[in-house]
Scaffold this motif. Structure first.
Motif, PDB file in Angstrom:
ATOM      1  N   LEU A 154       0.685 -38.762 -25.460  1.00  0.00           N
ATOM      2  CA  LEU A 154       0.543 -38.057 -24.186  1.00  0.00           C
ATOM      3  C   LEU A 154       1.606 -36.955 -24.183  1.00  0.00           C
ATOM      4  O   LEU A 154       2.737 -37.163 -23.710  1.00  0.00           O
ATOM      5  CB  LEU A 154       0.747 -39.026 -23.017  1.00  0.00           C
ATOM      6  CG  LEU A 154      -0.235 -40.211 -22.936  1.00  0.00           C
ATOM      7  CD1 LEU A 154       0.156 -41.145 -21.804  1.00  0.00           C
ATOM      8  CD2 LEU A 154      -1.656 -39.724 -22.744  1.00  0.00           C
ATOM      9  N   PRO A 155       1.273 -35.774 -24.742  1.00  0.00           N
ATOM     10  CA  PRO A 155       2.280 -34.712 -24.912  1.00  0.00           C
ATOM     11  C   PRO A 155       2.942 -34.287 -23.609  1.00  0.00           C
ATOM     12  O   PRO A 155       4.151 -34.069 -23.567  1.00  0.00           O
ATOM     13  CB  PRO A 155       1.463 -33.565 -25.528  1.00  0.00           C
ATOM     14  CG  PRO A 155       0.278 -34.228 -26.146  1.00  0.00           C
ATOM     15  CD  PRO A 155      -0.036 -35.391 -25.278  1.00  0.00           C
ATOM     16  N   GLU A 156       2.135 -34.180 -22.527  1.00  0.00           N
ATOM     17  CA  GLU A 156       2.699 -33.712 -21.264  1.00  0.00           C
ATOM     18  C   GLU A 156       3.721 -34.702 -20.713  1.00  0.00           C
ATOM     19  O   GLU A 156       4.676 -34.314 -20.037  1.00  0.00           O
ATOM     20  CB  GLU A 156       1.586 -33.477 -20.246  1.00  0.00           C
ATOM     21  CG  GLU A 156       0.654 -32.323 -20.633  1.00  0.00           C
ATOM     22  CD  GLU A 156      -0.415 -32.101 -19.582  1.00  0.00           C
ATOM     23  OE1 GLU A 156      -0.420 -32.836 -18.566  1.00  0.00           O
ATOM     24  OE2 GLU A 156      -1.249 -31.193 -19.780  1.00  0.00           O
ATOM     25  N   ALA A 157       3.485 -35.989 -20.976  1.00  0.00           N
ATOM     26  CA  ALA A 157       4.419 -37.018 -20.510  1.00  0.00           C
ATOM     27  C   ALA A 157       5.547 -37.252 -21.511  1.00  0.00           C
ATOM     28  O   ALA A 157       6.461 -38.043 -21.248  1.00  0.00           O
ATOM     29  CB  ALA A 157       3.670 -38.315 -20.240  1.00  0.00           C
ATOM     30  N   GLY A 158       5.445 -36.632 -22.679  1.00  0.00           N
ATOM     31  CA  GLY A 158       6.470 -36.838 -23.709  1.00  0.00           C
ATOM     32  C   GLY A 158       6.481 -38.249 -24.254  1.00  0.00           C
ATOM     33  O   GLY A 158       7.532 -38.793 -24.578  1.00  0.00           O
ATOM     34  N   LEU A 159       5.272 -38.861 -24.385  1.00  0.00           N
ATOM     35  CA  LEU A 159       5.167 -40.262 -24.788  1.00  0.00           C
ATOM     36  C   LEU A 159       4.266 -40.397 -26.014  1.00  0.00           C
ATOM     37  O   LEU A 159       3.181 -39.806 -26.064  1.00  0.00           O
ATOM     38  CB  LEU A 159       4.591 -41.108 -23.648  1.00  0.00           C
ATOM     39  CG  LEU A 159       4.289 -42.578 -23.962  1.00  0.00           C
ATOM     40  CD1 LEU A 159       5.575 -43.347 -24.257  1.00  0.00           C
ATOM     41  CD2 LEU A 159       3.533 -43.227 -22.803  1.00  0.00           C
ATOM     42  N   THR A 160       4.710 -41.182 -26.988  1.00  0.00           N
ATOM     43  CA  THR A 160       3.896 -41.529 -28.157  1.00  0.00           C
ATOM     44  C   THR A 160       3.834 -43.048 -28.265  1.00  0.00           C
ATOM     45  O   THR A 160       4.871 -43.719 -28.274  1.00  0.00           O
ATOM     46  CB  THR A 160       4.498 -40.951 -29.451  1.00  0.00           C
ATOM     47  OG1 THR A 160       4.560 -39.527 -29.339  1.00  0.00           O
ATOM     48  CG2 THR A 160       3.635 -41.329 -30.649  1.00  0.00           C
ATOM     49  N   VAL A 161       2.608 -43.593 -28.321  1.00  0.00           N
ATOM     50  CA  VAL A 161       2.394 -45.040 -28.436  1.00  0.00           C
ATOM     51  C   VAL A 161       1.892 -45.341 -29.847  1.00  0.00           C
ATOM     52  O   VAL A 161       0.950 -44.703 -30.326  1.00  0.00           O
ATOM     53  CB  VAL A 161       1.379 -45.540 -27.382  1.00  0.00           C
ATOM     54  CG1 VAL A 161       1.107 -47.029 -27.590  1.00  0.00           C
ATOM     55  CG2 VAL A 161       1.906 -45.284 -25.975  1.00  0.00           C
ATOM     56  N   VAL A 162       2.544 -46.290 -30.515  1.00  0.00           N
ATOM     57  CA  VAL A 162       2.211 -46.652 -31.899  1.00  0.00           C
ATOM     58  C   VAL A 162       1.771 -48.109 -31.933  1.00  0.00           C
ATOM     59  O   VAL A 162       2.423 -48.978 -31.346  1.00  0.00           O
ATOM     60  CB  VAL A 162       3.421 -46.443 -32.835  1.00  0.00           C
ATOM     61  CG1 VAL A 162       3.033 -46.737 -34.277  1.00  0.00           C
ATOM     62  CG2 VAL A 162       3.949 -45.014 -32.710  1.00  0.00           C
ATOM     63  N   SER A 163       0.661 -48.405 -32.634  1.00  0.00           N
ATOM     64  CA  SER A 163       0.162 -49.783 -32.735  1.00  0.00           C
ATOM     65  C   SER A 163       0.718 -50.475 -33.969  1.00  0.00           C
ATOM     66  O   SER A 163       1.212 -49.826 -34.903  1.00  0.00           O
ATOM     67  CB  SER A 163      -1.368 -49.788 -32.790  1.00  0.00           C
ATOM     68  OG  SER A 163      -1.814 -49.303 -34.047  1.00  0.00           O
ATOM     69  N   GLU A 164       0.612 -51.792 -33.971  1.00  0.00           N
ATOM     70  CA  GLU A 164       1.090 -52.595 -35.106  1.00  0.00           C
ATOM     71  C   GLU A 164       0.346 -52.226 -36.388  1.00  0.00           C
ATOM     72  O   GLU A 164       0.924 -52.155 -37.468  1.00  0.00           O
ATOM     73  CB  GLU A 164       0.901 -54.078 -34.785  1.00  0.00           C
ATOM     74  CG  GLU A 164       1.268 -55.015 -35.900  1.00  0.00           C
ATOM     75  CD  GLU A 164       1.138 -56.471 -35.492  1.00  0.00           C
ATOM     76  OE1 GLU A 164       0.647 -57.247 -36.323  1.00  0.00           O
ATOM     77  OE2 GLU A 164       1.516 -56.809 -34.361  1.00  0.00           O
ATOM     78  N   HIS A 165      -0.965 -51.989 -36.274  1.00  0.00           N
ATOM     79  CA  HIS A 165      -1.781 -51.695 -37.452  1.00  0.00           C
ATOM     80  C   HIS A 165      -1.307 -50.424 -38.149  1.00  0.00           C
ATOM     81  O   HIS A 165      -1.331 -50.322 -39.380  1.00  0.00           O
ATOM     82  CB  HIS A 165      -3.248 -51.561 -37.039  1.00  0.00           C
ATOM     83  CG  HIS A 165      -4.156 -51.124 -38.150  1.00  0.00           C
ATOM     84  ND1 HIS A 165      -4.273 -51.820 -39.329  1.00  0.00           N
ATOM     85  CD2 HIS A 165      -4.974 -50.052 -38.277  1.00  0.00           C
ATOM     86  CE1 HIS A 165      -5.135 -51.206 -40.127  1.00  0.00           C
ATOM     87  NE2 HIS A 165      -5.566 -50.126 -39.509  1.00  0.00           N
TER      88      HIS A 165
END
Length: 483
Positions: free
Chosen positions: A62-73
């Motif tokens: 979510l670039p506007e929120a400055g957030l990157t979510v990474v999964s276990e896989h």
């Protein structure tokens, strides 16, 4: 690291608490720090890092929120598959080995004989049906679209079944009789577990210095799930109610080490331990493991199976009665009438679902006031249901040991150079190979081919039509490294 340098917050979502613990170690090794699971954040110039538990299959940004979510896989490359829930049919069967003349069971009409497939109907409205014959030459046509109503007959005791009569009351009475038997068994089990809850059990003392020394001798560090399970088992042992705990975990996830520590705690209190295993091969493996781990301490580990001579069995039985045997590992031979314990403190049952009804009936007599630990990789539905509803306690080990590699599976055409290369690669690291062949009548020809490809390999053959003792001896030689 790149995301954090760019000033973005990184959230790593994993499948379990054990995976989170593993991730923290990796982050520390990489000189990256991670926040706790409760959401506390590390504020710094290069962004924040969160670790959490959630079952997602892929990450997102979510670039506007400055957030990157990474999964276990995306980190480990190990995909956790979740099966869709579906409504199961009344019966589920595999009809590939069904032949005319075989017995079959219809959920509404009972036991019949399979006569084959045919087509019925006319004027373009024909359908394929399964033909079943019943008592009095009655016939029943089952559309192939309703095969969920039938399954192949599998009975106990080797007796041929009696054909039911279409429209008769025999099948109805049979179902009622089975239903009552199941209700009686359920009531008996509930009475057993209620009695166990009301019986005063033996309360073990807290860990001793020897216990800590025994545990420290283990060359590996316990996973977080192993430690949690061990703490739960020790809490049960130190309580006043007899333990009845189911320990679930995949093969190689460390159930045996947890059981070893519980067994040592029992032996240090002067009580005996019985380990019940379904096969002589498992008995041999457990005996080897127990003797290695208990070697530095004053304890006697013995086994009971038909691989022991009558004289040896008699000596072990006598040792159990007098208390000179601390731990006995055996097959259903442990449940024989001549086996008596001086002071049994813990019963460990390995893979309970592989014991028959008769064995479990004898097991109940042992279990009323004895602490019981059941180990399984594949709990049967009844056992699992009893754990989920609170009749039995449940511990789960779902975190693999550190550095455990994922299984690699390759589907390839049958080519001799490929097989030779695979076997030589395994032998070069002092490993062993299972070669699974699909026909008994050509298994020795396949063994001869392997000997031709890899002359230096010691090759043994085992198959289900061998005498049981010869089969087990071949498997034991494999375990000892002779093949």
């Amino acid at each position: 690291r790149a995301e954090r340098v760019a000033g973005r917050t990184v959230c790593v979502l994993l499948q379990s608490e054990g995976r989170v613990h593993r991730m923290k170690s990796l982050l520390a090794d990489a000189e990256l720090t991670g926040a706790e699971m409760d959401g506390s954040r590390e504020d710094s110039a290069d962004g924040g890092l969160y670790l959490g538990i959630a079952g997602i299959t892929g990450g997102f940004a979510l670039p506007e929120a400055g957030l990157t979510v990474v999964s276990e896989h995306e980190i480990f490359g190990e995909e956790v598959r979740h099966r869709k829930r579906s409504v199961l049919p009344t019966f589920t069967s595999d009809f590939r080995d069904l032949n005319p003349g075989d017995m079959i069971v219809h959920v509404d009409h009972g036991v019949g004989r399979y006569e084959g497939l045919t087509r019925v109907g006319s004027d373009g409205g024909e359908i394929d049906v399964m033909v079943l014959s019943y008592h009095g030459r009655d016939r029943l046509f089952v559309p192939v679209t309703r095969l969920d109503l039938v399954q192949k007959y599998s009975g106990a005791g080797g007796r041929a079944p009696v054909l039911d009569k279409l429209g008769g009351t025999g099948w109805v009475k049979t179902k009622q009789r089975v239903k009552k038997a199941m209700q009686d068994m359920a009531a008996e089990l509930l009475n057993l577990y209620a009695a166990r809850k009301s019986v005063e059990g033996y309360a073990f003392a807290p860990d001793t210095d020897w216990q800590r020394e025994f545990e420290a001798a283990f060359p590996y560090e316990l996973t977080i799930d192993q430690q949690i399970a061990l703490n739960e088992i020790k809490r049960d042992l130190e309580g006043h109610t007899p333990m009845d705990r189911l320990l679930c975990g995949d093969v190689g996830f460390g159930k045996t080490e947890v059981a070893l520590r519980a067994a040592f705690k029992t032996v240090m209190e002067g009580k005996q331990v019985a380990v019940l295993a379904p096969t002589t091969i498992l008995v041999f493996q457990h005996q080897t493991t127990f003797r290695e781990r208990f070697a530095a301490f004053p304890s006697r580990i013995e086994s009971l199976s038909r691989f022991r001579s009558p004289k040896e069995q008699k000596a072990v039985v006598a040792g159990l009665a007098t208390g000179t045997v601390d731990v006995v590992i055996g097959t259903h031979r442990l449940l024989s009438a001549d086996v008596e314990f001086k002071d049994l403190g813990l019963l460990v049952v390995d893979e309970e679902q592989r014991f028959g009804v008769a064995h479990k009936e004898k097991l109940k007599k042992l279990k009323r006031n004895v602490d019981v630990l059941t180990l399984t990789a594949t709990p049967i539905p009844r056992t699992l249901q009893m754990s989920l509803m609170g009749v039995r306690d449940l511990s789960v080990i779902e975190t693999p040991p550190e550095n455990r590699l994922a299984i690699q599976t390759h589907l390839l055409p049958f080519k001799e150079p490929i097989i030779e290369s695979a076997i030589r690669h395994e032998l070069a690291r002092d490993g062993q190979v299972y070669f699974v062949h699909n026909r008994v009548d050509t298994v020795y020809a396949m063994a001869a081919l392997l000997k031709k490809l890899v002359p230096e390999a010691e090759i043994g053959v085992a198959h289900g039509q061998m005498p049981e003792k010869d089969l087990e001896e071949a498997m034991l030689k494999f375990l000892r490294g002779a093949f």
